[in-house]
Design a protein around this motif. Structure first.
Motif, PDB file in Angstrom:
ATOM      1  N   ILE A 110       0.884  -1.171   0.086  1.00 18.07           N
ATOM      2  CA  ILE A 110       0.187  -0.145  -0.072  1.00 18.07           C
ATOM      3  C   ILE A 110       0.876   1.309  -0.210  1.00 18.07           C
ATOM      4  O   ILE A 110       1.720   1.420   0.804  1.00 18.07           O
ATOM      5  CB  ILE A 110      -1.059   0.041   1.235  1.00 18.07           C
ATOM      6  CG1 ILE A 110      -1.824  -0.984   1.120  1.00 18.07           C
ATOM      7  CG2 ILE A 110      -1.614   1.490   1.335  1.00 18.07           C
ATOM      8  CD1 ILE A 110      -2.950  -1.477   2.464  1.00 18.07           C
ATOM      9  N   GLY A 111       0.634   2.088  -1.038  1.00 18.58           N
ATOM     10  CA  GLY A 111       1.363   3.458  -0.789  1.00 18.58           C
ATOM     11  C   GLY A 111       2.769   3.510  -1.525  1.00 18.58           C
ATOM     12  O   GLY A 111       3.308   4.402  -1.410  1.00 18.58           O
ATOM     13  N   ARG A 112       3.148   2.284  -2.023  1.00 16.21           N
ATOM     14  CA  ARG A 112       4.571   2.270  -2.463  1.00 16.21           C
ATOM     15  C   ARG A 112       4.629   2.714  -4.133  1.00 16.21           C
ATOM     16  O   ARG A 112       5.826   2.535  -4.795  1.00 16.21           O
ATOM     17  CB  ARG A 112       4.950   0.843  -2.398  1.00 16.21           C
ATOM     18  CG  ARG A 112       5.252   0.741  -0.544  1.00 16.21           C
ATOM     19  CD  ARG A 112       5.767  -0.534  -0.164  1.00 16.21           C
ATOM     20  NE  ARG A 112       7.082  -0.662  -0.724  1.00 16.21           N
ATOM     21  CZ  ARG A 112       7.888  -1.731  -0.632  1.00 16.21           C
ATOM     22  NH1 ARG A 112       7.133  -2.988  -0.211  1.00 16.21           N
ATOM     23  NH2 ARG A 112       9.283  -1.737  -1.092  1.00 16.21           N
ATOM     24  N   GLU A 113       3.357   2.616  -4.828  1.00 13.11           N
ATOM     25  CA  GLU A 113       3.587   2.738  -6.119  1.00 13.11           C
ATOM     26  C   GLU A 113       4.354   1.692  -6.959  1.00 13.11           C
ATOM     27  O   GLU A 113       5.102   2.207  -7.940  1.00 13.11           O
ATOM     28  CB  GLU A 113       3.844   4.072  -6.419  1.00 13.11           C
ATOM     29  CG  GLU A 113       2.978   5.146  -6.024  1.00 13.11           C
ATOM     30  CD  GLU A 113       3.133   6.765  -6.397  1.00 13.11           C
ATOM     31  OE1 GLU A 113       4.037   6.824  -7.258  1.00 13.11           O
ATOM     32  OE2 GLU A 113       2.530   7.485  -5.946  1.00 13.11           O
ATOM     33  N   LEU A 114       4.179   0.348  -6.598  1.00 15.04           N
ATOM     34  CA  LEU A 114       4.918  -0.627  -7.382  1.00 15.04           C
ATOM     35  C   LEU A 114       4.332  -1.418  -8.530  1.00 15.04           C
ATOM     36  O   LEU A 114       4.849  -2.300  -9.163  1.00 15.04           O
ATOM     37  CB  LEU A 114       5.291  -1.718  -6.232  1.00 15.04           C
ATOM     38  CG  LEU A 114       5.867  -1.267  -5.028  1.00 15.04           C
ATOM     39  CD1 LEU A 114       6.211  -2.553  -3.986  1.00 15.04           C
ATOM     40  CD2 LEU A 114       7.729  -0.606  -5.475  1.00 15.04           C
ATOM     41  N   HIS A 118      -4.492  -3.229  -9.395  1.00  9.80           N
ATOM     42  CA  HIS A 118      -5.561  -2.445  -8.841  1.00  9.80           C
ATOM     43  C   HIS A 118      -5.151  -1.355  -7.800  1.00  9.80           C
ATOM     44  O   HIS A 118      -5.879  -0.951  -7.175  1.00  9.80           O
ATOM     45  CB  HIS A 118      -6.776  -3.126  -8.153  1.00  9.80           C
ATOM     46  CG  HIS A 118      -7.515  -3.963  -9.265  1.00  9.80           C
ATOM     47  ND1 HIS A 118      -7.194  -4.090 -10.468  1.00  9.80           N
ATOM     48  CD2 HIS A 118      -8.594  -4.752  -9.088  1.00  9.80           C
ATOM     49  CE1 HIS A 118      -8.202  -4.892 -11.278  1.00  9.80           C
ATOM     50  NE2 HIS A 118      -9.146  -5.151 -10.449  1.00  9.80           N
ATOM     51  N   GLU A 119      -3.728  -1.076  -7.848  1.00 10.65           N
ATOM     52  CA  GLU A 119      -3.187   0.086  -6.977  1.00 10.65           C
ATOM     53  C   GLU A 119      -3.646   1.318  -7.806  1.00 10.65           C
ATOM     54  O   GLU A 119      -3.602   1.506  -8.707  1.00 10.65           O
ATOM     55  CB  GLU A 119      -1.704  -0.407  -6.682  1.00 10.65           C
ATOM     56  CG  GLU A 119      -1.423   0.779  -5.928  1.00 10.65           C
ATOM     57  CD  GLU A 119       0.354   0.747  -5.633  1.00 10.65           C
ATOM     58  OE1 GLU A 119       1.115   1.562  -5.053  1.00 10.65           O
ATOM     59  OE2 GLU A 119       1.026   0.111  -6.897  1.00 10.65           O
ATOM     60  N   VAL A 120      -4.046   2.210  -6.459  1.00  2.28           N
ATOM     61  CA  VAL A 120      -4.296   3.625  -7.045  1.00  2.28           C
ATOM     62  C   VAL A 120      -3.773   4.517  -5.982  1.00  2.28           C
ATOM     63  O   VAL A 120      -3.847   4.155  -4.722  1.00  2.28           O
ATOM     64  CB  VAL A 120      -5.906   3.967  -7.283  1.00  2.28           C
ATOM     65  CG1 VAL A 120      -6.460   3.414  -8.481  1.00  2.28           C
ATOM     66  CG2 VAL A 120      -6.743   3.647  -5.978  1.00  2.28           C
ATOM     67  N   PRO A 121      -3.270   5.609  -6.270  1.00  8.67           N
ATOM     68  CA  PRO A 121      -2.816   6.365  -5.457  1.00  8.67           C
ATOM     69  C   PRO A 121      -3.822   7.079  -4.276  1.00  8.67           C
ATOM     70  O   PRO A 121      -4.695   7.524  -4.592  1.00  8.67           O
ATOM     71  CB  PRO A 121      -2.109   7.758  -6.084  1.00  8.67           C
ATOM     72  CG  PRO A 121      -2.012   7.571  -7.591  1.00  8.67           C
ATOM     73  CD  PRO A 121      -3.204   6.349  -7.884  1.00  8.67           C
ATOM     74  N   ASP A 122      -3.206   6.816  -3.065  1.00  7.89           N
ATOM     75  CA  ASP A 122      -4.271   7.259  -1.989  1.00  7.89           C
ATOM     76  C   ASP A 122      -5.692   6.872  -1.911  1.00  7.89           C
ATOM     77  O   ASP A 122      -6.528   7.733  -2.002  1.00  7.89           O
ATOM     78  CB  ASP A 122      -3.936   8.708  -1.903  1.00  7.89           C
ATOM     79  CG  ASP A 122      -4.558   9.306  -0.623  1.00  7.89           C
ATOM     80  OD1 ASP A 122      -4.728   8.420   0.436  1.00  7.89           O
ATOM     81  OD2 ASP A 122      -4.681  10.616  -0.285  1.00  7.89           O
TER      82      ASP A 122
END
Length: 534
Positions: A110-114, A118-122
């Protein structure tokens, strides 16, 4: 006592402990272990899986609006959250008890921008901005407590969505947890006795009070009606306030109908809403303002109230009524005066005869208890100011958010929550196609919603403004539609064509007799705009 559960099982146990056993959602890899737990729970849960996350969000919204009870939407993180975002924003604007349960990428990502799927910023920042309460489950043992905290927030103070985020590794983690899931309890509410006394003093000297109601008053219909009768005060409900006082009651007013009474009004009573349309649009002047609202931040908006009571109407209105009766406060009979007001409004609003004709047929078919869901279309706009509504929570509106396309999926959720009640969605061809593929959901889950589709092959309201206000600069508002009969029936839903109000009546009778969803197409041209009554 402890037992071993996965995080998914712990969340499901927490939902079950609070009776939240209908879930509108879509599975996905980040929620795999949640849906494994739903599967293992068997018939204890009903999962309404939709064709798009916006459908899940709006269906959950419809369920809570129609009942006043919390409902659950579940989506995957990132794109799933963003797809359901319009429903979450609409629920926030409507003060709806929506439990937004979402997945999250693994905790260490979470929060590492890897570039995790489905990861989104914040994501938490986005969810906090659209929720009154946000939390994240970091271990299975805390899942039950955090579900209970979210439910407590839903049922305390001003209703608004709550969000609980559960990372996928927490859902899969197996760990010792409390055997019994905690259950949220509502705190006892203190009565503002001084505020009640101040309100009674003002109302004892009022010559022409007027009451404004919104969705915060939906569950105190009897008390609002009693207050209106005691004071002989007109009651104005617009959009989210429709049906709190039966439209057949002499003191019940549509918003534009009440405007001529504003000049003589000396006391304004705002119950569970801001009364913004009048205070901002008509001007407050020297009128005394009394507010009763669960959210203290509302009090200073649109003018500082002379009497501000913070608390639930369910607790404070009975006390206010008792105090007024004890003091002998009673307004003079206004039946004759209100009869003239209603007659004048019928004459003024007759210009909307086309909409009124269709809405009259719909009103008759729904009966007193049927649920009507409006939409951003001329029929929907007109319904807010000319359609009689007889019961609370039977007129569902998007409110100030104005979310085009919300109506059809929201109505599906209302029908799921009230399967034995007639539920009807009105929509235009533009708004309908935002979520029309949820017909597949309706057919699969046997949701017997009736939808009346007014088709003018336009984003009609926008095109009307382009013609009337901008010198005929018509752009991006003409629509090419499918053959709606073939489209609707391809899903296995029922279809009918009604080319007049007279033809709509038997089509509605047949549609409500069908166990499955039905779409009734009504071809129309331009309609007289309701904007003239703003």
């Amino acid at each position: 006592m402890v037992t071993y559960r996965t995080g998914g099982e712990s969340v499901v146990a927490g939902l079950k402990a609070h009776g939240l056993t209908t879930v509108f959602g879509l599975p996905g890899v980040q929620n795999d272990w949640l849906y494994n737990a739903f599967y293992d729970a068997g018939d204890d849960f009903r999962i309404i899986h939709t064709r798009h996350e916006q459908g899940a969000g709006f269906m959950a919204l419809g369920a809570t609006m129609a009942t006043g009870l919390p409902s659950v939407c579940n989506v995957v993180p990132g794109p799933g959250v963003l797809n359901a975002g319009a429903a979450l924003a609409t629920a926030y604007g409507l003060n709806a008890k929506l439990f937004f349960l979402t997945g999250q990428v693994p905790q260490k990502m979470i929060g590492r921008e890897l570039g995790t799927l489905h990861e989104v910023p914040d994501q938490p920042g986005l969810l906090r901005s659209l929720s009154k309460h946000y939390d994240r489950v970091t271990h299975p043992a805390e899942a039950g407590t955090k579900v209970a905290d979210a439910v407590r927030a839903l049922n305390t103070g001003r209703p608004r969505p709550v969000t609980l985020e559960v990372p996928m590794d927490v859902l899969a983690m197996r760990a010792p947890v409390p055997e019994e899931s905690p259950v949220a309890t509502e705190p006892d509410e203190l009565i503002d006795a001084e505020g009640i006394d101040s309100a009674v003093s003002v109302l004892a000297g009022a010559a022409n009070p007027m009451i404004f109601v919104a969705n915060g008053a939906q569950d105190v219909s009897a008390e609002v009606t009693a207050l209106a009768e005691l004071l002989q005060a007109p009651v104005v409900g617009y959009r989210t306030g429709r049906g709190i006082v039966d439209s057949r009651h002499p003191l019940s007013c549509f918003l534009p109908e009440a405007k001529p009474l504003w000049a003589e009004t000396d006391v304004v009573i705002a119950l569970g809403g801001s009364a913004r349309s009048a205070l901002q649009g008509w001007g407050r002047g020297a009128r005394t303002l009394i507010r009763i609202d669960a959210d203290q931040t509302v009090h200073g908006r649109y003018g500082q109230p002379d009497v501000a009571i913070t608390g639930r109407l369910e607790s404070h209105l009975p006390v206010l009524l008792d105090a007024l009766r004890a003091k002998g406060v009673r307004g003079p009979d206004r039946t004759e005066r209100m009869g003239r007001v209603h007659a004048a409004w019928r004459e003024r609003s007759a210009v909307l005869d086309q909409q009124i004709a269709y809405l009259s047929v719909i009103r008759e078919a729904l009966g007193d208890d049927g649920v009507f869901v409006d939409e951003l279309t001329q029929i929907g706009f007109a319904s807010r100011i000319v359609m009689p509504v007889h019961r609370p929570r039977t007129f569902l509106s998007t409110g100030y958010m104005g979310t085009l396309g919300y109506g059809f999926p929201t109505a599906l959720g209302a029908k799921v929550a009230k399967p034995d009640t007639r539920v009807l969605s009105v929509t235009g061809d533009g708004g309908f196609l935002f979520a029309a593929t949820e017909l597949a959901t309706a057919v699969q889950h046997g949701i017997g919603l009736v939808t009346v589709l007014f088709n003018n092959s336009q984003y009609g309201n926008v095109q009307q403004m382009q013609r009337d206000l901008y010198g005929g600069r018509v752009i991006a508002t003409d629509l090419v539609n499918p053959d709606f009969e073939r489209f609707v029936t391809s899903f296995g839903a029922g279809y009918a064509l009604a080319e007049s109000p007279a033809a709509l009546a038997p089509a509605l009778d047949a549609a409500f007799a069908s166990p499955g969803p039905t779409v009734i197409e009504v071809p129309v041209g331009d309609m007289v705009s309701v904007d003239r009554f703003r």
